[in-house]
Design a protein around this motif. Structure first.
Motif, PDB file in Angstrom:
ATOM      1  N   PRO A   6       0.799  -1.232   0.000  1.00  0.00           N
ATOM      2  CA  PRO A   6       0.000   0.000   0.000  1.00  0.00           C
ATOM      3  C   PRO A   6       0.828   1.277   0.000  1.00  0.00           C
ATOM      4  CG  PRO A   6      -0.949  -1.598   1.510  1.00  0.00           C
ATOM      5  CD  PRO A   6       0.381  -2.156   1.067  1.00  0.00           C
ATOM      6  N   ARG A   7       2.029   1.215   0.545  1.00  0.00           N
ATOM      7  CA  ARG A   7       2.860   2.414   0.583  1.00  0.00           C
ATOM      8  C   ARG A   7       3.224   2.900  -0.817  1.00  0.00           C
ATOM      9  NH1 ARG A   7       7.356   0.148   4.643  1.00  0.00           N
ATOM     10  NH2 ARG A   7       7.002  -1.614   3.229  1.00  0.00           N
ATOM     11  N   TYR A   9       1.195   3.071  -3.447  1.00  0.00           N
ATOM     12  CA  TYR A   9       0.126   3.722  -4.193  1.00  0.00           C
ATOM     13  C   TYR A   9      -0.788   4.617  -3.361  1.00  0.00           C
ATOM     14  CZ  TYR A   9      -2.665  -0.203  -2.349  1.00  0.00           C
ATOM     15  OH  TYR A   9      -3.265  -1.111  -1.539  1.00  0.00           O
ATOM     16  N   ARG A  10      -0.789   4.491  -2.051  1.00  0.00           N
ATOM     17  CA  ARG A  10      -1.729   5.273  -1.252  1.00  0.00           C
ATOM     18  C   ARG A  10      -1.567   6.780  -1.406  1.00  0.00           C
ATOM     19  NH1 ARG A  10      -2.564   1.734   4.340  1.00  0.00           N
ATOM     20  NH2 ARG A  10      -3.903   0.147   3.371  1.00  0.00           N
ATOM     21  N   ARG A  14      -4.707   8.861  -2.688  1.00  0.00           N
ATOM     22  CA  ARG A  14      -5.264   9.835  -1.754  1.00  0.00           C
ATOM     23  C   ARG A  14      -5.481  11.183  -2.448  1.00  0.00           C
ATOM     24  NH1 ARG A  14      -2.041   8.874   2.163  1.00  0.00           N
ATOM     25  NH2 ARG A  14      -0.414  10.347   1.549  1.00  0.00           N
ATOM     26  N   LEU A  48      -6.352  -3.146  -4.406  1.00  0.00           N
ATOM     27  CA  LEU A  48      -5.864  -2.011  -3.638  1.00  0.00           C
ATOM     28  C   LEU A  48      -6.617  -1.942  -2.311  1.00  0.00           C
ATOM     29  CD1 LEU A  48      -5.883   0.623  -6.533  1.00  0.00           C
ATOM     30  CD2 LEU A  48      -3.974  -0.821  -5.788  1.00  0.00           C
ATOM     31  N   THR A  49      -5.911  -1.691  -1.230  1.00  0.00           N
ATOM     32  CA  THR A  49      -6.534  -1.650   0.088  1.00  0.00           C
ATOM     33  C   THR A  49      -6.217  -0.333   0.782  1.00  0.00           C
ATOM     34  OG1 THR A  49      -4.640  -2.647   1.247  1.00  0.00           O
ATOM     35  CG2 THR A  49      -6.279  -4.149   0.306  1.00  0.00           C
ATOM     36  N   ASN A  50      -7.186   0.144   1.537  1.00  0.00           N
ATOM     37  CA  ASN A  50      -6.996   1.357   2.320  1.00  0.00           C
ATOM     38  C   ASN A  50      -8.191   1.511   3.260  1.00  0.00           C
ATOM     39  OD1 ASN A  50      -6.562   3.902   3.384  1.00  0.00           O
ATOM     40  ND2 ASN A  50      -5.927   4.803   1.443  1.00  0.00           N
ATOM     41  N   PRO A  51      -7.976   1.502   4.570  1.00  0.00           N
ATOM     42  CA  PRO A  51      -9.113   1.667   5.491  1.00  0.00           C
ATOM     43  C   PRO A  51      -9.749   3.047   5.402  1.00  0.00           C
ATOM     44  CG  PRO A  51      -7.025   1.739   6.682  1.00  0.00           C
ATOM     45  CD  PRO A  51      -6.702   1.306   5.279  1.00  0.00           C
ATOM     46  N   SER A  52      -9.090   3.984   4.710  1.00  0.00           N
ATOM     47  CA  SER A  52      -9.617   5.344   4.599  1.00  0.00           C
ATOM     48  C   SER A  52     -10.102   5.665   3.186  1.00  0.00           C
ATOM     49  CB  SER A  52      -8.548   6.358   5.031  1.00  0.00           C
ATOM     50  OG  SER A  52      -8.172   6.161   6.377  1.00  0.00           O
ATOM     51  N   PHE A  53     -10.408   4.646   2.391  1.00  0.00           N
ATOM     52  CA  PHE A  53     -10.884   4.903   1.034  1.00  0.00           C
ATOM     53  C   PHE A  53     -12.124   5.804   1.034  1.00  0.00           C
ATOM     54  CE2 PHE A  53      -8.858   1.187  -1.459  1.00  0.00           C
ATOM     55  CZ  PHE A  53      -8.012   2.062  -2.124  1.00  0.00           C
ATOM     56  N   SER A  90     -15.571  -5.174   1.562  1.00  0.00           N
ATOM     57  CA  SER A  90     -15.480  -4.480   2.838  1.00  0.00           C
ATOM     58  C   SER A  90     -15.987  -5.349   3.977  1.00  0.00           C
ATOM     59  CB  SER A  90     -16.300  -3.184   2.798  1.00  0.00           C
ATOM     60  OG  SER A  90     -16.214  -2.496   4.028  1.00  0.00           O
TER      61      SER A  90
END
Length: 256
Positions: A6-7, A9-10, A14, A48-53, A90
């Motif tokens: 994730p680092r 592409y986040r 964002r 792609l993963t992100n808890p803040s999507f 999710s």
């Protein structure tokens, strides 16, 4: 299938949705995002993963509901690759656990500002899920209870892989955190002797009640001002929400 760090592409993901605000990304933008995520590799499917999507944690409660901008933000994300069919996965967490966990984040100090006037009994996952469904009626939408993740992680990974892989590494990574080594060894031995076991039988074979690590499966619900009765009521309503979500048309619900 690629599940990049994730680092990589986040930062891009964002900034890009905010810059586009729902407009489709150009071919040049899509190439830049893929280069950031894949770092020169190739893949038929990108996860792609992100808890803040959907928003930053401190904004998860607003307008007296969970993720009020869920539909809008999901649309923004889908427009990053407008030529692809969007797939959203999710895990949903009991708000009686989820809200205290959000408030426990290092930057949160003012409970009244964080809650934003939300009745602690009221937040519902049914609403944001329905908003995403309405915003993207053609998208694949898969949900499950986060509490069930240790038992259904292989199923989640299978959906993420779009059914293209039958033996994915790391399927028991979460289960290994909540079950004793003896229990996991017994489970793996049982599965080795029963290679054709269906997913439901596999979960029953986990022996979670017998081999669970108590401190790993018991979550805190401590939040200033929350009474035990509110927590119980919120948990009951969470169960009602889940039943309603599982019955929604166009929703793939993964059950334990």
């Amino acid at each position: 299938m690629a599940g990049p760090d994730p680092r990589s592409y986040r930062p891009v993901l964002r900034e890009m949705p905010v810059a586009l605000r729902g407009a489709p990304a150009t071919d040049k933008m899509q190439t830049a995002m893929l280069q950031a995520a894949l770092e020169g590799a190739t893949a038929e499917r990108l996860v792609l993963t992100n808890p803040s999507f959907l928003c930053m944690p401190q904004k998860a409660l607003a307008q007296h509901m969970l993720y009020p901008m869920a539909g809008e933000k999901a649309h923004w994300l889908a427009q990053l690759f407008p030529g692809a069919r969007p797939c959203f996965l999710s895990g949903l967490r009991n708000p009686a656990i989820f809200v205290p966990a959000l408030f426990a984040l290092p930057k949160e100090r003012d409970l009244a500002a964080f809650i934003a006037g939300t009745d602690p009994v009221r937040p519902s996952w049914k609403d944001p899920v329905q908003r995403i469904r309405n915003a993207l009626p053609g998208a694949e939408l898969t949900v499950w209870c986060n509490e069930d993740t240790p038992l259904i992680r292989p199923d989640v990974m299978q959906v993420a892989a779009s059914g293209g892989a039958t033996d994915l590494a790391g399927g028991d990574a979460v289960l290994a955190k909540v079950i004793t080594p003896a229990g996991l060894a017994r489970l793996n031995g049982f599965l080795a002797d029963s290679p054709a076991l269906d997913p439901a039988a596999r979960r029953r074979a986990a022996f979670l009640d017998k081999y669970a690590i108590p401190e790993a499966v018991e979550e805190e619900t401590d939040l200033p001002g929350w009474a035990d009765g509110q927590i119980e009521t919120r948990t009951d309503r969470y169960a009602e929400d889940i039943a309603a979500i599982a019955a929604m048309p166009g929703i793939r619900f993964l059950a334990a």
